[in-house]
Motif scaffolding. Structure first.
Motif: not given
Length: 152
Positions: A77, A79-80, A130, A132-133, A135
């Protein structure tokens, strides 16, 4: 060399150049098929057999490539994935936690920080795992093993 054989060598050369430009191994596998067809031409095979050899060798090479570790790309992903997001793997200090969440300064701005499941709240430094947006999902940073250089 007869013109038919030259066709296969030029085709292989063009495919190798295109492979170098694109960075994919699949064109190289098809170039192997062209080389095999050129060798079949040298051996005296007819045009229909040359095309068959080219197709069979190229198909076999593509299948073998697909089954190898080079043909399977591990999709992560975004994000990671540190190749997509350069923040992954970077470290930051988190002054205090409240229900596994915090606000911390990272790259000169305040970010929401969330502790990954199973991670302790008492670490000094945290590593970003990671995004997330806005965060940052973090884990406790563990010391990296380095080779100790000893003088002899």
């Amino acid at each position: 060399m007869a013109p038919g054989g030259l066709f296969w060598w030029i085709g292989a050369g063009v495919l190798v150049v295109l492979e170098l430009i694109s960075g994919t191994f699949y064109l190289l596998m098809i170039a192997f098929g062209c080389v095999a067809a050129a060798l079949a031409h040298i051996a005296g095979a007819g045009a229909d057999l040359q095309f068959t050899v080219a197709a069979v060798v190229a198909l076999a090479a593509v299948v073998l490539l697909r089954r190898s570790r080079f043909g399977r790309r591990k999709r992560e992903q975004a994000s990671r994935n540190p190749d997509v997001n350069l923040d992954i793997g970077q470290t930051l200090n988190v002054p205090a936690w409240h229900e596994r969440r915090a606000r911390a300064t990272y790259r000169g701005a305040a970010w929401d920080v969330e502790l990954a499941p199973g991670e302790p709240e008492d670490a000094q430094v945290y590593e970003i795992r990671e995004l997330r947006g806005s965060c940052l999902i973090v884990v406790a940073s563990r010391p990296r093993k380095t080779a100790n250089a000893t003088a002899v």
